[in-house]
Design an enzyme around this catalytic site. Structure first.
Site, PDB file in Angstrom:
ATOM      1  N   LYS A 261      38.105  91.224 -29.913  1.00  0.00           N
ATOM      2  CA  LYS A 261      38.079  91.207 -31.378  1.00  0.00           C
ATOM      3  C   LYS A 261      36.861  90.403 -31.822  1.00  0.00           C
ATOM      4  O   LYS A 261      36.721  89.236 -31.480  1.00  0.00           O
ATOM      5  CB  LYS A 261      39.364  90.562 -31.925  1.00  0.00           C
ATOM      6  CG  LYS A 261      39.310  90.245 -33.436  1.00  0.00           C
ATOM      7  CD  LYS A 261      40.631  89.673 -33.965  1.00  0.00           C
ATOM      8  CE  LYS A 261      40.489  89.199 -35.421  1.00  0.00           C
ATOM      9  NZ  LYS A 261      41.725  88.628 -35.986  1.00  0.00           N
ATOM     10  N   ASP A 266      36.520  86.111 -41.133  1.00  0.00           N
ATOM     11  CA  ASP A 266      37.772  86.664 -41.654  1.00  0.00           C
ATOM     12  C   ASP A 266      38.179  85.907 -42.915  1.00  0.00           C
ATOM     13  O   ASP A 266      38.799  84.847 -42.844  1.00  0.00           O
ATOM     14  CB  ASP A 266      38.867  86.567 -40.581  1.00  0.00           C
ATOM     15  CG  ASP A 266      40.189  87.162 -41.062  1.00  0.00           C
ATOM     16  OD1 ASP A 266      40.193  87.828 -42.121  1.00  0.00           O
ATOM     17  OD2 ASP A 266      41.209  86.972 -40.365  1.00  0.00           O
ATOM     18  N   LYS A 273      42.618  84.726 -47.895  1.00  0.00           N
ATOM     19  CA  LYS A 273      43.155  83.465 -47.379  1.00  0.00           C
ATOM     20  C   LYS A 273      42.860  82.360 -48.390  1.00  0.00           C
ATOM     21  O   LYS A 273      41.949  82.514 -49.213  1.00  0.00           O
ATOM     22  CB  LYS A 273      42.454  83.103 -46.066  1.00  0.00           C
ATOM     23  CG  LYS A 273      42.800  83.989 -44.885  1.00  0.00           C
ATOM     24  CD  LYS A 273      42.068  83.500 -43.633  1.00  0.00           C
ATOM     25  CE  LYS A 273      42.299  84.408 -42.446  1.00  0.00           C
ATOM     26  NZ  LYS A 273      43.676  84.416 -41.945  1.00  0.00           N
ATOM     27  N   ASP A 284      36.605  83.847 -35.578  1.00  0.00           N
ATOM     28  CA  ASP A 284      37.452  85.028 -35.372  1.00  0.00           C
ATOM     29  C   ASP A 284      36.767  86.100 -34.514  1.00  0.00           C
ATOM     30  O   ASP A 284      37.327  87.163 -34.281  1.00  0.00           O
ATOM     31  CB  ASP A 284      37.870  85.586 -36.741  1.00  0.00           C
ATOM     32  CG  ASP A 284      39.261  86.178 -36.739  1.00  0.00           C
ATOM     33  OD1 ASP A 284      40.045  85.846 -35.841  1.00  0.00           O
ATOM     34  OD2 ASP A 284      39.560  86.998 -37.635  1.00  0.00           O
ATOM     35  N   ASP A 343      44.594  91.088 -44.362  1.00  0.00           N
ATOM     36  CA  ASP A 343      44.310  89.961 -43.466  1.00  0.00           C
ATOM     37  C   ASP A 343      44.807  90.234 -42.038  1.00  0.00           C
ATOM     38  O   ASP A 343      44.455  89.514 -41.115  1.00  0.00           O
ATOM     39  CB  ASP A 343      44.956  88.691 -44.033  1.00  0.00           C
ATOM     40  CG  ASP A 343      44.405  87.426 -43.393  1.00  0.00           C
ATOM     41  OD1 ASP A 343      43.375  87.525 -42.690  1.00  0.00           O
ATOM     42  OD2 ASP A 343      44.999  86.356 -43.606  1.00  0.00           O
ATOM     43  N   GLU A 345      43.743  92.288 -39.977  1.00  0.00           N
ATOM     44  CA  GLU A 345      42.628  93.222 -39.749  1.00  0.00           C
ATOM     45  C   GLU A 345      42.286  93.370 -38.267  1.00  0.00           C
ATOM     46  O   GLU A 345      41.822  94.420 -37.843  1.00  0.00           O
ATOM     47  CB  GLU A 345      41.382  92.755 -40.527  1.00  0.00           C
ATOM     48  CG  GLU A 345      40.505  91.680 -39.853  1.00  0.00           C
ATOM     49  CD  GLU A 345      41.212  90.360 -39.612  1.00  0.00           C
ATOM     50  OE1 GLU A 345      42.221  90.087 -40.284  1.00  0.00           O
ATOM     51  OE2 GLU A 345      40.775  89.595 -38.735  1.00  0.00           O
ATOM     52  N   ARG A 347      44.122  93.639 -35.640  1.00  0.00           N
ATOM     53  CA  ARG A 347      44.911  94.674 -34.954  1.00  0.00           C
ATOM     54  C   ARG A 347      44.415  96.074 -35.320  1.00  0.00           C
ATOM     55  O   ARG A 347      44.574  97.011 -34.539  1.00  0.00           O
ATOM     56  CB  ARG A 347      46.400  94.477 -35.271  1.00  0.00           C
ATOM     57  CG  ARG A 347      46.734  94.564 -36.744  1.00  0.00           C
ATOM     58  CD  ARG A 347      48.154  94.079 -37.045  1.00  0.00           C
ATOM     59  NE  ARG A 347      48.239  92.624 -37.089  1.00  0.00           N
ATOM     60  CZ  ARG A 347      49.362  91.941 -37.269  1.00  0.00           C
ATOM     61  NH1 ARG A 347      50.514  92.584 -37.418  1.00  0.00           N
ATOM     62  NH2 ARG A 347      49.358  90.632 -37.296  1.00  0.00           N
TER      63      ARG A 347
END
Ligand code: BES
Ligand code: ZN
Ligand code: ZN
Length: 490
Positions: A261, A266, A273, A284, A343, A345, A347
């Site tokens: 990933k 993010d 967030k 991230d 959020d 995202e 996955r």
């Protein structure tokens, strides 16, 4: 890297800034070279030092040691309880102290014990010193003062050093990979975004003769990576997907695909967030950095396994063009996903990449992702979560983590929770609707896109540390490449 020597002397003739002496607590102190043990015993007898794990005492111009300005005693705790990781930690703690003091020419006396294999002890001493020898000062203005060891001498007091010397290039490559992950994850998101990440990958691929394929936006459209595109569409920085390839010279023992990933920042997207939730979200992309660094290290160490790396590089940002809660994305394999929280995202990015990984048809697929805050809640910031469809593969990863001192803990992919991912409008939705068991439901979501019998997923809760700990500096810990290399070479 420092100039390194592993020799069979006992350390008392060392000349340099500091001689680091790891010491066991309790009565068993006679294994140290005589001149040194005298000094250590005196300090311990006077009650000033108990040799508890990571406890330190610096001594100026100690008697019995020829030319070292300092001797630094560092505790290992009780000998019966010692482990390679305790040795790495104690030596690493001492190393960080030395670097702060600008003691850059250091000797270390490898502890002698019947509890552990001496080759591995020597190797862990070297590893502890090198893992600690990290600083991230590229962005300092006035206080820029990078410190690294110039010379490291490891004393083994008559023990055989051949094996540790042979392993030295392996240790160095693994540490370099760890430092590379730290560097990338520590880099501000203004400088590390999908395109600049690609440049870093290109540079490394060239250096290490790795195969490299970069998918830009038109290529992603053509390849059906609609989830990657969906997550990335709100950002001024367009997404990229990278495929890296390491092939051993001889027929590979097996073929592994590593998926990372790489969310370079993010923000949460429209499901924004809050401020504190974003503080570390430049990290991230750690999964992608681990995959890149591991492939480079595979090339350096001539790993017998073929390794393909897939990196999903994207920024998750809110804007007029962002994907929205309620959107439905058609993943690369055709399964549709209702996005209820922008959020969640990571996955989505992985959904496309895991499908591609399956098409490559390797022996195993392992993905690495900073996927859920829930993994941090469950395990804290020193333990990574692992789950998967192949318990044997998971067990191998757990063993590898035990060997390198990177903690992994298996979570069960229980089928009971799959129900919660059903969507009334699409095949699945990207959140379960409850915060309970968040890491497991994220794992179950990923499993929907894996068309392969041997898959494991690592949720990287151990990737960041708010304070420095033993050989780990504050910030990105760089965990990942070491246990992967241990597994791939094993
Ligand atoms: N990158 C985060 C996960 C994360 C959060 C890692 C904090 C480390 C520290 C991920 O993209 C995310 O935001 N996940 C959400 C999922 C939720 C919306 C179901 C989370 O964990 O809150
Ligand atoms: Zn997120
Ligand atoms: Zn994320």
């Amino acid at each position: 890297m420092a100039e390194i020597e592993i020799n069979s002397q006992n350390g008392k003739d060392f000349s340099g800034d500091v001689l680091v002496v790891p010491v066991f607590s309790g009565r068993e102190r006679h294994r140290l070279p005589l001149a040194i043990s005298k000094v250590a015993r005196q300090v311990m007898d006077e009650g000033d030092f108990k040799a508890e794990l990571n406890e330190m005492v610096p001594l100026h111009h100690p008697n019995g040691v020829k030319d070292s300005r300092w001797m630094l005693l560092v505790g290992l705790g009780e000998e019966e309880q010692v482990s390679l990781n305790k040795i790495r930690k104690a030596v690493g703690t001492a190393a960080r102290f030395c670097l702060k003091k600008k003691w850059l020419e250091a000797g270390v006396v490898a502890p002698s014990t019947s509890v552990l294999n001496h080759d591995l002890v020597q190797e862990s001493v070297l590893e502890g010193m090198l893992l600690a020898d990290y600083d991230f000062s590229a962005y300092k203005g006035e206080k820029k003062d990078p410190r690294h060891f110039k010379r490291l001498e490891i004393f083994t007091n008559g023990e055989d050093t051949r094996k540790a010397r042979r392993r030295q290039p392996m240790v160095e490559a693994a540490v370099k990979a760890c430092h590379r992950v730290r560097d990338m994850a520590n880099t501000p998101p203004g400088d590390l975004y999908p395109e600049s990440f690609v440049e870093a990958a290109q540079k490394l691929a060239k250096q290490h003769k790795l195969g490299l394929e970069v998918l830009d936006v038109p290529a992603l459209e053509k390849g059906g990576f609609r989830c990657v595109l969906g997550v990335g569409q709100g950002s001024a920085r367009p997404p990229r997907v990278v495929k890296l390839e390491y092939k051993p010279k001889e027929k590979p023992r097996k073929h592994v695909v590593l998926v990372g990933k790489g969310v370079c920042f993010d923000s949460g997207g429209l499901s924004l967030k809050d401020a504190s939730g974003m503080e570390n979200m430049k990290d991230d992309m750690t999964g992608a950095a681990i995959v890149l660094a591991t492939l480079a290290a595979c090339a350096e160490t001539e790993c017998p396994v073929q390794v393909t790396g897939l990196l999903g590089l994207v920024e998750n940002m809110p804007s007029g063009s962002s994907y929205k809660p309620g959107d439905v994305l058609r993943s690369r394999g055709g399964k549709t996903i209702e996005v209820l929280n922008t959020d969640a995202e990571g996955r989505l990015v992985l959904a496309d990449l895991l499908h591609w990984a399956g098409e490559i048809n390797p022996d195993h697929i392992v993905d690495l992702a900073t996927l859920t805050g829930a993994a941090l809640i469950a395990l804290g910031d020193s333990v990574n979560a692992v789950m998967g469809t192949d318990d044997k593969l998971v067990a191998r990863l757990l063993d590898a983590g035990n060997a390198t001192g990177e903690h992994l803990w298996q979570l069960p992919l229980v089928e009971e929770y799959r129900e919660a991912l059903k969507s009334p409008v699409a095949d699945v939705k990207n959140i379960s609707g409850t915060r309970w068991g968040g890491s497991i439901s994220a794992g179950l979501f990923l499993s929907e896109f894996v068309q392969h019998p041997s898959w494991a997923h690592v949720d990287l809760s151990g990737c960041f540390s708010t304070k420095e700990r033993d050989y780990r500096p504050q910030g990105a810990t760089g965990e990942g490449p070491r246990f992967l290399l241990e597994w791939l070479h094993g």
